[in-house]
Scaffold this active site. Structure first.
Site, PDB file in Angstrom:
ATOM      1  CB  SER A   1      -0.893  -0.004   1.241  1.00 43.12           C
ATOM      2  OG  SER A   1      -1.574   1.229   1.340  1.00 43.12           O
TER       3      SER A   1
ATOM      4  CG  ASP B   1      -8.687  18.153 -19.504  1.00 40.88           C
ATOM      5  OD1 ASP B   1      -7.657  17.601 -19.951  1.00 40.88           O
ATOM      6  OD2 ASP B   1      -9.830  17.874 -19.928  1.00 40.88           O
TER       7      ASP B   1
ATOM      8  CD  GLU C   1      -4.213  -6.234  -8.036  1.00 40.67           C
ATOM      9  OE1 GLU C   1      -3.655  -5.626  -7.115  1.00 40.67           O
ATOM     10  OE2 GLU C   1      -5.434  -6.141  -8.251  1.00 40.67           O
TER      11      GLU C   1
ATOM     12  CB  THR D   1      -6.076  22.524 -14.636  1.00 46.92           C
ATOM     13  OG1 THR D   1      -5.705  21.319 -15.321  1.00 46.92           O
ATOM     14  CG2 THR D   1      -5.251  23.688 -15.149  1.00 46.92           C
TER      15      THR D   1
END
Ligand SMILES: *[C@@H]1O[C@H](CO)[C@@H](O)[C@H](O)[C@H]1NC(C)=O
Ligand SMILES: *[C@@H]1O[C@H](CO)[C@@H](O)[C@H](O)[C@H]1NC(C)=O
Ligand SMILES: *[C@@H]1O[C@H](CO)[C@@H](O)[C@H](O)[C@H]1NC(C)=O
Ligand SMILES: *[C@@H]1O[C@H](CO)[C@@H](O)[C@H](O)[C@H]1NC(C)=O
Length: 725
Positions: free
Chosen positions: A289, A676, A482, A681
């Site tokens: 994590s 964007d 994973e 932004t």
């Protein structure tokens, strides 16, 4: 499917004039041998009321853009056999999809000459997901992974495939003699094991070989043009889940890895190297994590019980915190974890001395049927690999996101949305067979996914495996899942041993586990970790020997480099033909109508920023009467038609944008400075009533992209739909 007809119109609006004033390597001699090309392109896809891929949280919709998602492609070949190529694409997406890869290959066939297109096939491309949890979902291949998107999102696969094929074509055109260095070093404080109690079940003698319960090493390749020494690109692999942006985030983001790529590419663009490509790739991050501050109970604020993730027995209350939690929330955590990776990558790039030499570049790929594998040297249940199944802990989630927001059996669909879909799903559930229960051992089965084939496979029992050799010093495994920390270590060690004993690789070669590549089968944990049945183990689809099966397949595939062809099918290596495509289920409600409030037009400003002087670090914000983003953003030609011209090196570089920041260069002449795609932004859409929309544009002045003093405006761009009479 609703069959309402509607027509959508471009909406190009310059509405807001906020005045603001802003206070303002040595070249290595090329080793002959390798040809490398790099390229990058946008893969953001459709947004607007589409569940994000990653947290499986129905309430987390992609309704805006913070950082556009990119595909970053690297093609490698040897000068001695320039047509034998391998392609690695690190893609800002939640998980890989073979269906999308097929679209990539057909795009290449349509856009390249037949001779060039023949160089790129389903066998020599690895499309690896960075596993950002803040991208749009709905492109997965298996039904289980499609459920939180109510099936397949129209246009999602196509958008990713378009971007990936574009990146590959750029890399194809960029292919030239290159010097490639390799380097490795520790990234401190950027990762933590989220299932440490499971890790501890691995044998003590094995754990004693490592200092940490996560892999802290980053492996980095630096590619320089052999003639000019210009840095063309870098690719690195470091194990961490891109979960810095949390489950409340509604703006698309590449998370910590995307941010690190963005920053390095923006720096290089400002320094006059706009084609530089920087991939922060994913590897064995299954139990890793980015929430490094640890996990805490949301009600009491007390640390959760020693990694068991329990707050008085209630798993759903235990939530991980990033390093920026107390100061700047998930955005700051993203910046901190991203910058840690970036700093190490830049240091490794500068200090690298080892060059990849030895000309051979080669690949092997095959489809294997997992439940047909017999593990060599094992007996009884230890020799078997199961059909797929998900355990109860799959539903409980992790400390990065506690639990699925819906239950499989009950009638508790949050907010009762999309009833027909949930009724459809419930009708498909099946009890696991006794064989499956026995085979899966420690796993209490919640979903017998490998036995559920309606409307198509809930999880596939067949997977594609790919392996690359890039010189005798580097192998890359395209793993369709994973991989936990210890699983990745075992894979690397055992495949290296095979390659070295076959004489295919040098003893000091590196093996990269390219996690989440080409197909998605959830998690891969060790046999020992599996016994604890935490989330990662409950999601290890093919039973306790899932890892052993993957290693056996990769070793067998690796050994085929020596023989020069694929090994024959056998119980140890059950080759199957590629699965055929199914007709996708889709229950997503299409957008057919946009309205503006009485007396207002699309594009009117509903909330102006205070006209003022802004300084670096200040936030500018404005709200517009706008349209649903699933009608599409504007495209570059629309912007150009309005007279505003992009700067030569826009850091975002997207071909379409929902917002621009523009600087006045003469009366009525505006130059686009930002789009964007830039970290500074932010664009966010929200529904207002039935068919009205409001969009908020934000700009942190000079946040990561310096701007000069002047007068600026922010502009919203979109498309609206009207019912046809
Ligand atoms: C990592 O964190 C520890 C504890 O906060 C600190 O002492 C150390 O300096 C940090 N290391 C780096 C490289 O930032
Ligand atoms: C996510 O982070 C934001 C701040 O960045 C915070 O307001 C929100 O409560 C967090 N959500 C969760 C579920 O932790
Ligand atoms: C099965 O494999 C595990 C892990 O290697 C081992 O601990 C266990 O003893 C094996 N069981 C049998 C019956 O061989
Ligand atoms: C309904 O949805 C909202 C927002 O999407 C969420 O905050 C709320 O918790 C949901 N209600 C239930 C009962 O899940």
């Amino acid at each position: 499917m609703p069959s309402l007809m509607s027509r959508c119109y471009p909406l190009l609006l310059a509405c807001l004039f906020a005045c603001l004033f802003v206070s303002a390597s040595p070249v290595r001699r090329a080793e002959p041998g390798l040809l490398v090309g790099v390229g990058k392109s946008d893969v953001t896809g459709p947004i607007g009321e589409i569940t994000m891929a990653g947290y499986a949280e129905l309430a987390q919709k992609a309704n805006g853009i913070h950082l556009r998602l990119k595909a970053r492609a690297f093609i490698f070949a040897s000068e001695s056999a320039p047509n034998r190529r391998v392609v690695y694409v690190s893609t800002d997406m939640g998980w890989p999809s073979y269906r999308t890869l097929k679209l990539v290959v057909s795009n290449l066939q349509a856009q390249l000459s037949p001779a060039d297109a023949a160089l790129y096939t389903l066998d020599n491309i690895m499309m690896s997901a960075t596993h950002t949890h803040s991208g749009v979902g709905g492109y997965a291949d298996n039904f289980l992974t499609q459920i939180t998107n109510f099936g397949v999102t129209p246009g999602a696969r196509e958008a990713i495939a378009q971007g990936v094929s574009q990146a590959i074509i750029m890399a194809h055109q960029d292919l030239a003699a290159a010097t490639v260095t390799i380097n490795k070093g520790r990234v401190e404080n950027a990762s933590i094991n989220r299932s440490p109690t499971s890790y501890l079940l691995n044998p003590a003698s094995e754990r004693a070989q490592y200092t940490d319960d996560v892999d802290r090493d980053m492996l980095l390749l630096t590619v320089k043009d052999a003639q000019t020494g210009r840095m063309k690109g870098t690719a690195n692999w470091f194990a961490v889940h891109p979960v810095s942006m949390n489950v409340s985030n509604e703006r698309v983001s590449g998370d910590n890895k995307g941010y690190a790529s963005y920053l390095w590419e923006a720096q290089q663009a400002l320094a006059g190297n706009p084609t530089f490509v920087s991939a922060f790739g994913q590897t064995n991050a299954g139990d890793v994590s980015a929430n490094t501050a640890g996990a805490f109970c949301v009600d009491t604020g007390v640390a959760c019980d020693g990694g068991k993730g329990s707050c008085g027995g209630d798993l759903s209350k235990c939530l991980g915190r990033g390093p920026g939690y107390d100061i700047g929330g998930d955005q700051l955590s993203t910046e901190i974890i991203g910058k840690s990776q970036l700093a190490k990558a830049q240091e490794l790039s500068t200090s690298a001395v080892k060059t990849l030499t030895g000309g051979v570049v080669d690949f092997r790929k095959t489809w294997i049927s997992l439940p047909d594998i017999k593990l060599t040297g094992q007996t009884g249940l230890n020799a078997t690999v199961c059909k797929a199944a998900m355990g109860y802990s799959f539903s409980a989630g992790t400390t990065d996101c506690p639990a699925l927001s819906f239950s499989w059996q009950g009638d508790n669909d949050p907010n009762a949305s999309n009833k027909p879909f949930w009724n459809f799903v419930r009708g498909l559930l099946k009890e696991p067979s006794q064989d499956l229960i026995t085979c899966q051992g420690a796993k209490p089965i919640l979903l017998a996914t490998g036995e559920m084939t309606s409307p198509y496979d809930w999880q596939s029992n067949q997977l594609p495996y790919t392996i690359f050799m890039i010189t005798r010093k580097l192998a890359m495994l395209g793993v369709p899942g994973e991989v936990s920390t210890m699983s990745g270590r075992r894979m690397r060690a055992q495949v290296l041993q095979q390659l070295v004993s076959d004489g295919t690789a040098d003893a000091d070669a590196e093996v990269i586990v390219a996690g989440l590549t080409n197909s998605y089968s959830s998690y891969i944990t060790t046999w020992e970790e599996y016994q604890a049945q935490r989330y990662e183990a409950g999601s290890t689809a093919y039973g306790p020997n899932t890892l052993a099966a993957h290693i056996q397949v990769f070793k067998t595939l690796a050994s085929s480099f020596k023989s020069g062809s694929l090994p024959p099918a056998s119980p140890a290596f059950p080759i199957v033909s590629e699965p055929t495509d199914f007709n996708d289920v889709n229950f997503l409600t299409p957008i057919v109508l946009d309205t503006a409030p009485a007396g207002k037009k699309f594009g009117d400003v509903s909330v102006q920023p205070g006209a003022a002087t802004y300084k670096t670090g200040n936030k500018v914000s404005a709200e517009f009467i706008c349209a649903h983003p699933r009608n599409g953003g504007s495209d570059a030609s629309t912007i150009a038609a309005d007279g505003a011209k992009p700067l030569a090196a826009l850091p975002g570089g997207a071909s379409s944008t929902f917002m621009t920041v523009e600087r006045q260069v003469a009366p009525n002449v505006w130059e686009i400075v930002l789009d964007d795609a830039v970290w500074d932004t932010k664009y966010l859409w929200r529904r207002n009533g039935v068919a009205e929309s409001r969009c908020t544009l934000e700009w942190t002045v000079g946040g990561s992209f310096p701007v000069v003093a002047g007068t600026y405006r922010m502009r919203y761009l979109g498309r609206y739909c009207r019912l046809q009479s």
